[in-house]
Design an enzyme around this catalytic site. Structure first.
Site, short mmCIF file in Angstrom:
data_model
loop_
_atom_site.label_atom_id
_atom_site.label_comp_id
_atom_site.label_asym_id
_atom_site.label_seq_id
_atom_site.Cartn_x
_atom_site.Cartn_y
_atom_site.Cartn_z
N ILE A 91 0.82 -1.12 -0.01
CA ILE A 91 -0.03 0.09 0.04
C ILE A 91 0.90 1.47 -0.06
CG2 ILE A 91 -2.12 -0.96 1.16
CD1 ILE A 91 -0.95 0.15 3.67
N GLY A 92 2.21 1.08 0.14
CA GLY A 92 3.13 2.44 0.07
C GLY A 92 4.37 2.14 0.00
N GLY A 95 8.37 3.99 0.86
CA GLY A 95 9.07 5.17 1.35
C GLY A 95 10.66 5.03 1.52
N GLY A 96 11.04 5.88 1.69
CA GLY A 96 12.65 5.99 1.95
C GLY A 96 13.21 4.90 2.79
N GLY A 125 11.49 1.86 3.45
CA GLY A 125 10.97 0.60 3.19
C GLY A 125 9.55 0.60 2.75
N VAL A 168 5.43 -0.57 2.76
CA VAL A 168 4.36 -0.70 3.79
C VAL A 168 3.22 -1.73 3.11
CG1 VAL A 168 2.66 0.06 5.21
CG2 VAL A 168 4.81 1.51 4.80
N ASP A 207 10.98 14.33 12.01
CA ASP A 207 10.56 14.19 10.85
C ASP A 207 9.21 14.64 10.90
OD1 ASP A 207 10.67 14.27 7.89
OD2 ASP A 207 10.83 12.21 7.86
N LYS A 257 5.73 -2.45 7.90
CA LYS A 257 6.79 -1.91 7.12
C LYS A 257 8.03 -3.05 7.07
CE LYS A 257 8.18 2.19 8.29
NZ LYS A 257 9.00 3.32 9.07
#
Length: 965
Positions: free
Chosen positions: A660-661, A663-664, A666, A668, A792, A682
Site C-alpha cells: 500500500i505504500g 518510502g525512503g 521501506g 508498507v 521528521d 513496514k
C-alpha cells in the site's frame, strides 16, 4: 579672482553636490526597489521630496551630502541585495543588514565597498559561497553568523584585516576546515564567534596571543585534542564556549588565571580529571560541564561564588558533596547535577531569593531530608530528586508549588502524604513518586491540579479510597496506583477522563465491581486491576476497548468471560478468579448451557482434525522450500503489546498484492488477519550488494533500531501503536508491525486529489487533528522519561484512523534525550534529517536538533491545515516556502483571511486564524521564541472553535485582534 570667476566656481560646486546627491538617491532608490517585496514601513520616508540624509536608517557624513551608514537591520526585509549598486556610495563605512530575510548570493561586487569598517550580513537567508573580501582591509566589525552561506570560507581574506575587533561567522554550514591560523594574527580581536561552522583539528597554542579577547565561542564543531594551556593567557575573557566538540584531557593548568570569566561552557566533550582549577573563578555566573568524564569532588569554594546562577554538571562521575552554601548569595535559578555519584544533603538555600526554576539532582546518592525551604520556592517549574537515598517527610508545600510542571521524587525512602495544598499546583503535569514510603489518603483537592497528565504513586503505603473527584482530571493520561493499600471501589468517575490510556491499580485492596465506564474510555490502552478483591462480572464494555494489556487476574470475579476477550492473547489475564467460566478459554470451566457434552465432543473432533491438517500443511511447506532450493528463513520476534496473531501469518502476507505504500525506509503492506484484525507492516530490507549492501545495512539498521527503541515503550492514543518487530536471522530483512490506520495520512487527505474527493476535511475535523497530533508530540517531548525528538514531523507522518483521529508515525529518524544534540564525529558527513519545507532554519545550518525543531515542523503542518497548501509550491516563488508565503500576507485583515482554505467555506474562517497565529509562533526563526509543545496544546485548546450551527459571531474586540502583524 574676479567676481565672475567666483560665481562660476560656486555654480560648479553646487552642481557637483547636486550630482552627488542625485547619485546617492539613485543608489538608495535601487535598493528600495530590490527590497520591494518586504513587509515593512522602513521605506515610507525614502521619497524624492525628502533629503537622502533624512531617510530612515541612513546617516550621512559631516557635509550632509554623502551616505556614510546604512543601518536597516531587523526590519523584516526580503529580497536580493544589489551590492554592485550599494558599493557606488563613495563614503559608505557601515552596512548593517542583519536579522532580515534577505536571500540570493553575496557577489564579488562587495569588494568595491572598500571603505567599510562595519559589515553585518548575519541572520539572513543568503546562499552560495562567501567571496574573497581582501579589499575590505579597513573592517573592524564583520558579522556573517547564521547568514546561510556555505562552501569554503575565504579565511585568507582575513589576513589583511589586522584591525578587526569583532569576527562572527558561526552557524553556517561551511566546508570542514582545520582551525584557521589566519585568525592568530588578528591581535585586536575582542569578540570571536565561530560556533557551528565546521571547524576541526586542535585549538592552536597561538590562541593565547589574542590577548584582547573578551568572548571566544567555538562550540558545536569537530575540534579534538586538549584545551591548550595557552588559553590561560586570555586574561580578559568574559565568556568561553567550547561545548559539543571532541575535546579530551583535563581542564588546563592555569585556567584559574581567567578571573574575569563569567560564562564557561565545555559540556558534551570527553574531558577528564577534576574541577580544582575552577575554584579561583569567583566571577562565574554560569558553569556548564555536563556530559563529560569528570571525576573528583566539586570544590567547596564554588559554594561561595556570589554571582553564580547556573550550575550544570550532569552525566559525569563526580563524587563528594554539593557545597552547602551553593546559591545562597545570588539570584540562583538552575542546577542540574544528575547522574553522578554525589552524596550528602541537598543545599538548603538555592532558592533563597525566590528565582530558582529548576532543581535537578536525580540519580545520585543524596541523603537526608528535602529542605523545607523548597516548599516556599514559588518559581520552581521542575523539581526532580528521584533515584537517591533521601528520607524524612516530604514538605507539604512541595505539592502546591504554583508553577511546578513536574514533581519527581521516585525511588527514595521518603515519607509523608500528598497534602491538600496540591490544589494550588495549577501547572503540574506529572507526579513521579513511586517506590517510597508515602502514606495517607489521596486528597480530593487533587482534582484542582487540572493540568495533571501523569500520576505514578506505585509501591508506597497509600490507603483509603481514591476520591471520586479524580474524574475531573480531563488531561490525565497515565494513572499508576499499584502496590499500595487502597481500598473501596474503583471510582466510576474515571470514565470521564477521556485521555486515560494507562491504568494500573494492581496489588491493592479494591473491592466491588469493575466500573463499566472504564470500557467507554476512547483511548484506553492498558488496564491492570490484578491482585485486588474485585467481585461481580467482567463488564461487557471492555470488549469495545482496544487493549494491548489486560490483567484482571487474582480477584474474586465471577460469571462468563466476554466472548470477545476469550482469545489466546488474554489467556493469563483472568487467572486466579475461580468464579469465572468460559466456552473458549481452556483454563476455566465451561459455562453451564444445555447440550454441553455434545458441544465438547464436537470441539474435540474439530480440534483433532484441524491439528492434523495443520501439521500436514507445515510439513508440505517445508518440503516445498527444500525442493525449490530455498533455505527456510528464521525470525526473531520481539513483542511490545499482547499479540493475538502469530508471526507466520504476518510474514506470509508481505507480498506484492498487499503493498500500500513505499518510502525512503521501506515498503508498507496492509495485512488482514484471520481474526478480522488489520495491521500495517513496514518491510525494511536492503537489496544492494557488495560494499553498498554493508553500508546500507547499517543505515537501515539504524532507522529500524531508532523506530523500535522509540515506539516499544510509548503508550499514547495519538502515537501509532507498534505491536512487534521481526528480524530475520541474517539481518537482511526487518519487519515492523503496527496498527492499521484506515484513512491514510493527513497529507493525502489535504493534497491528494483522489483522497480529497472522498470527502474534504471541514474545520472542526482539521482542528481536532491538529489538537490530537499536538498532544502526541507533547507526550513525546514532555511525557516520556527522556524527551523523544521525532525529527521528521510532517503531514505524511500523521496518520488517521477510521474516525479521523491522528497518530504520529514514522520514527526512523527519532532521537531520545540529550543524544539528539550530540554531533557526529568529524569523519562523518553531515546529513540533514527531515523533509524539505518542514526543516527548521537552524537545523539546516547547524545540524543540531532539539524539541524546538519539532515545534517548527508542526507549525508548518498547522499552516497546511489552515491554508490547504503544500509546504513548497511554485506560487511562493523561487526558494520560498509556506512560512515565507504566510508571513508575506500579514498586511491587513483581508489578506490574512485570504490565506484560509476556501474549500472549508466562510463559517470558520475567523476561527481558523487563531490556529494560524499559533502556527506563526511555532515557525519563529529563532528557536527560543517558539513555544514548547505543552504550550502549543494549551493554546490550541483555547482556540477550540464554536460548533453551534457553524455560526461565529466575532465581537469588534476580537476582530481587532485578528490581524497578525
Amino acid at each position: 579672482m574676479s567676481p565672475e570667476t567666483d560665481f562660476f566656481i560656486l555654480v560648479l560646486v553646487i552642481g557637483l553636490i547636486s550630482s552627488v546627491r542625485s547619485d546617492e538617491f539613485s543608489v538608495l532608490l535601487n535598493l528600495k526597489s530590490a527590497l520591494a517585496e518586504s513587509n515593512t514601513k522602513l521605506f515610507d520616508s525614502w521619497r524624492s521630496d525628502i533629503p537622502v540624509c533624512k531617510f530612515t536608517g541612513i546617516t550621512c557624513d559631516d557635509t550632509g551630502s554623502m551616505v556614510k551608514e546604512i543601518e536597516i537591520s531587523n526590519q523584516n526585509l526580503s529580497g536580493s541585495i544589489p551590492f554592485d549598486s550599494i558599493c557606488q556610495l563613495q563614503s559608505l563605512q557601515k552596512l548593517s543588514l542583519g536579522f532580515n530575510y534577505l536571500h540570493g548570493s553575496v557577489t564579488d561586487d562587495l569588494n568595491k565597498c572598500s571603505r567599510l569598517t562595519y559589515l553585518d550580513l548575519g541572520n539572513n537567508l543568503f546562499s552560495g559561497v562567501m567571496p574573497q573580501i581582501s579589499s575590505l582591509n579597513g573592517l573592524l566589525y564583520l558579522y556573517l553568523n547564521n547568514s546561510g552561506l556555505s562552501g569554503t570560507f575565504p579565511w585568507g581574506s582575513l589576513e589583511s584585516m589586522r584591525g578587526l575587533v569583532v569576527l562572527s561567522v558561526g552557524d553556517n554550514p561551511f566546508d570542514e576546515t582545520p582551525f584557521p591560523k589566519q585568525l592568530l594574527k588578528l591581535t585586536n580581536l575582542t569578540w570571536l564567534y565561530m560556533a557551528n561552522c565546521s571547524i576541526g583539528g586542535q585549538i592552536p597554542a597561538g590562541i593565547g596571543e589574542l590577548k584582547e579577547l573578551i568572548n571566544l565561542e567555538i562550540s558545536s564543531n569537530y575540534i579534538t585534542g586538549e584545551i591548550p594551556t595557552e588559553i590561560s593567557k586570555l586574561l580578559k575573557l568574559w565568556q568561553l564556549e567550547l561545548y559539543a566538540n571532541n575535546l579530551t584531557g583535563k581542564l588546563p593548568v592555569g585556567l584559574r588565571n581567567l578571573t574575569n570569566l563569567h560564562f564557561f561552557d565545555a559540556s558534551t566533550n570527553h574531558l577528564q580529571g577534576d574541577l580544582s582549577e575552577l575554584k579561583f573563578l569567583t566571577q562565574l555566573k554560569s558553569l556548564q560541564l555536563f556530559e563529560n568524564e569528570l571525576t573528583g569532588e566539586i570544590p567547596p569554594e564554588i559554594g561561595d561564588f556570589k554571582q553564580l546562577v547556573n550550575l550544570s554538571l550532569y552525566r559525569n562521575q563526580l563524587t563528594g558533596r554539593l557545597p552547602q552554601q551553593l546559591g545562597s548569595w545570588s539570584d540562583f535559578n538552575f542546577i542540574d547535577v544528575s547522574e553522578n555519584f554525589l552524596t550528602g544533603q541537598i543545599p538548603p538555600n538555592m532558592c533563597k531569593n525566590n528565582k530558582m526554576t529548576e532543581l535537578l539532582i536525580l540519580e545520585n546518592n543524596f541523603t537526608g531530608a528535602i529542605p523545607a525551604s523548597y516548599a516556599d520556592c514559588k518559581t520552581l517549574s521542575r523539581f526532580r530528586v528521584s533515584n537517591n537515598m533521601l528520607s524524612g517527610v516530604v514538605p507539604g508545600g512541595i505539592w502546591g508549588l504554583p508553577t511546578a510542571e513536574i514533581i519527581d521524587i521516585a525511588n527514595n525512602n521518603l515519607e509523608g502524604s500528598i497534602t491538600s495544598e496540591i490544589e494550588n499546583a495549577k501547572r503540574l503535569g506529572q507526579i513521579y513518586a513511586a517506590h517510597n514510603r508515602l502514606s495517607g489518603e489521596l486528597p480530593p483537592q487533587i482534582s484542582k491540579a487540572a493540568s495533571l497528565n501523569t500520576i505514578d504513586l506505585s509501591h508506597n503505603q497509600f490507603s483509603g479510597k481514591v476520591p471520586e473527584t479524580i474524574g475531573e482530571l480531563k488531561r490525565l493520561d497515565s494513572l499508576h496506583l499499584d502496590n499500595n493499600n487502597f481500598m473501596g471501589q474503583i471510582p466510576n468517575s474515571l470514565g470521564s477522563c477521556d485521555s486515560l490510556s494507562d491504568i494500573n491499580m494492581a496489588y491493592n485492596a479494591f473491592s466491588g465491581r469493575i466500573p463499566p465506564a472504564l470500557g467507554w474510555l476512547p483511548t484506553l490502552n492498558s488496564l491492570n486491576l490484578s491482585s485486588n478483591q474485585l467481585t461481580g462480572e467482567i463488564p461487557g464494555t471492555l470488549s469495545s476497548v482496544r487493549l494491548s494489556l489486560l490483567d484482571l487476574s487474582h480477584n474474586k470475579l465471577g460469571g462468563a468471560v466476554p466472548e470477545s476477550l476469550s482469545i489466546e492473547a488474554y489467556n493469563g489475564s483472568f487467572a486466579g478468579n475461580p468464579g469465572l467460566c468460559s466456552q473458549k478459554v481452556k483454563y476455566f470451566p465451561r459455562c453451564s448451557t444445555s447440550g454441553d457434552s455434545g458441544v465438547i465432543r464436537t470441539l474435540i473432533t474439530c480440534l483433532s482434525i484441524g491439528s492434523a491438517v495443520g501439521l500436514f500443511f507445515l510439513a508440505y511447506l517445508r518440503y516445498m522450500k527444500k525442493t525449490s532450493g530455498k533455505e527456510e528463513e528464521t525470525w526473531n520476534v520481539k513483542s511490545f503489546h499482547v499479540l493475538s496473531f502469530m508471526e507466520d501469518e504476518i510474514i506470509e502476507s508481505v507480498k506484492e498484492e498487499n503493498l500500500i505504500g513505499k518510502g525512503g525506509s521501506g515498503q508498507v503492506y496492509r495485512v488482514s488477519l484471520k481474526n478480522g484484525m488489520e495491521l500495517a507492516v513496514k518491510h525494511m530490507r536492503n537489496t544492494e550488494s557488495g560494499w553498498r549492501r554493508k553500508r546500507n545495512n547499517i543505515l537501515v539498521g539504524k532507522e529500524f533500531e531508532a523506530e523500535v527503541e522509540t515506539l516499544s515503550s510509548i503508550r499514547h492514543v495519538n502515537v501509532v501503536k507498534l505491536y512487534c518487530s521481526l528480524t530475520s536471522q541474517d539481518q537482511g530483512s526487518r519487519l515492523l508491525v503496527y496498527e492499521y490506520l484506515a484513512n491514510g495520512s493527513l497529507w493525502e487527505r489535504l493534497h491528494d486529489p483522489i483522497k480529497k474527493k472522498l470527502g474534504g476535511l471541514d474545520w472542526i475535523t482539521r482542528y481536532e487533528i491538529a489538537l490530537g497530533a499536538a498532544k502526541g508530540l507533547e507526550y513525546l517531548h514532555h511525557g516520556c522519561e527522556r524527551p523523544v525528538i521525532h525529527r521528521d514531523v510532517k503531514s505524511s507522518n500523521i496518520l488517521l484512523d477510521e474516525h479521523l483521529k491522528p497518530r504520529i508515525a514514522d520514527f526512523g529518524l527519532a532521537k531520545i534525550g540529550h543524544t539528539a544534540d550530540t554531533s557526529s564525529s568529524s569523519s562523518c558527513t553531515h546529513v540533514v534529517a527531515g523533509t524539505h519545507g518542514y526543516i527548521a532554519p537552524e537545523y539546516g545550518y547547524t545540524y543540531k536538533v532539539n524539541e524546538k525543531s519539532d515545534v517548527y515542523s508542526f507549525g508548518v503542518v498547522l499552516m497546511e491545515l489552515v491554508t490547504g497548501k503544500k509546504p513548497i509550491e511554485v506560487e511562493y516563488g523561487e526558494n520560498k516556502d509556506i512560512v515565507y508565503w504566510v508571513c508575506s500576507k500579514l498586511k491587513n485583515k483581508e489578506s490574512v483571511l485570504s490565506l484560509v482554505d476556501s474549500s472549508m467555506g466562510e463559517a470558520y474562517k475567523e476561527e481558523s486564524i487563531k490556529v494560524l497565529k499559533i502556527a506563526i509562533m511555532c515557525t519563529s526563526r529563532l528557536p527560543t521564541l517558539r513555544p514548547s509543545m505543552r504550550e502549543v496544546v494549551k493554546m490550541l485548546e483555547e482556540a477550540e472553535p464554536c460548533k453551534l450551527l457553524g455560526i461565529i459571531n466575532v465581537s469588534k474586540e476580537k476582530q481587532n485582534h485578528v490581524l497578525l502583524v
